[in-house]
Design a protein around this motif. Structure first.
Motif, PDB file in Angstrom:
ATOM      1  N   ILE A 140       0.835  -1.203   0.000  1.00 14.91           N
ATOM      2  CA  ILE A 140       0.000   0.000   0.000  1.00 14.91           C
ATOM      3  C   ILE A 140       0.869   1.251   0.000  1.00 14.91           C
ATOM      4  N   ILE A 178      -7.458   3.841  -2.057  1.00 18.06           N
ATOM      5  CA  ILE A 178      -6.217   3.090  -1.829  1.00 18.06           C
ATOM      6  C   ILE A 178      -5.402   3.035  -3.115  1.00 18.06           C
ATOM      7  N   ALA A 193      -2.023   0.965  -4.341  1.00 22.72           N
ATOM      8  CA  ALA A 193      -1.073  -0.082  -3.966  1.00 22.72           C
ATOM      9  C   ALA A 193      -0.343  -0.548  -5.216  1.00 22.72           C
TER      10      ALA A 193
END
Length: 260
Positions: A231, A254, A256
């Motif tokens: 991440i 997010i 990642a």
């Protein structure tokens, strides 16, 4: 209503236009704009303007027929391949991409993107650019080994998935299994951008209530790590929206990357 009686997005489908009107429109009664429009657009802008995420192919796996998650990305990839679970979603999206009469008007999202980016004078260019880099809208089935069979897609430099896992997963096992499929579609070192909602149990489209997978931050962090993702950025926004349409608690963003 017993949650076991809720419909499933990827099984029953929903009215894609109604979904857009409920959660992504500029109507006065649409109370989710901070979470579904502004928060993703702001974070996507910040993500792509660094110049670290770019390449030949971006694959979009997002719920319904939304496209605003692609405005910030379209300058950084040669091709964006959009995958949809139902013919209804594909038809709705193609109306927009082909500039057909009656297509959903994303003008408010384009305007917001321009205001955030500081180039409101180039709004039409942004829509034209997005349309020009989407060569294909392809139907998929998560239950197939190759989800787009018989079409074989190139490995992606980046995958964007907005609210899809929230709506297609029955449980944690599904989330892990589908995330593994995402990983298999990415180049080593490729990036995954997830937009989702924590604590959701249902969403409503029209008069029908649909299942939503309930998960928390700890689960998604552990699952990404277990599937070989690192991440790079994790943002969560607590919702202030009040509506009977859906019961989420946070919107998450997010970024990642897949370890080589």
């Amino acid at each position: 209503m017993d949650s076991s009686s809720y419909k499933r997005y990827n099984v029953h489908g929903y009215d894609s236009r109604q979904h857009l009107e409920h959660y992504f429109s500029d109507k006065k009664e649409m109370v989710f704009a901070e979470d579904t429009l502004k928060f993703p657009i702001e974070n996507l802008k910040r993500t792509f303007e660094t110049g670290h995420i770019k390449g030949d192919v971006l694959i979009d796996l997002s719920t319904g027929s939304c496209v605003h998650q692609l405005y910030a990305a379209c300058e950084f990839f040669r091709d964006i391949i959009v995958l949809k679970v139902s013919d209804r979603c594909i038809l709705e999206l193609k109306r927009y991409l082909d500039s057909r009469t009656g297509a959903f008007d994303w003008g408010h999202a384009i305007k917001l993107h321009g205001e955030i980016q500081g180039n409101s004078d180039q709004l039409q260019d942004k829509e034209g650019k997005l349309r020009s880099v989407i060569p294909h809208v392809v139907k998929y089935d998560f239950e197939k080994k190759n989800i787009t069979d018989p079409i074989v897609l190139p490995l992606a430099d980046c995958i964007i998935s907005a609210w899809l896992l929230d709506t297609v997963c029955k449980d944690q096992d599904d989330y892990i299994r589908y995330l593994r499929k995402f990983s298999g579609m990415l180049k080593p070192g490729g990036h995954l951008i997830l937009i989702g909602a924590l604590g959701t149990t249902y969403l409503t489209v029209g008069k029908e209530r649909f299942h939503a997978f309930t998960y928390d931050e700890d689960f998604v962090r552990k699952t990404l790590a277990a599937e070989g993702f690192v991440i790079d950025n994790f943002k969560a926004r607590k919702t202030t929206a009040m509506s009977d349409l859906i019961d989420y608690k946070f919107t998450i963003f997010i970024v990642a990357h897949k370890e080589k």
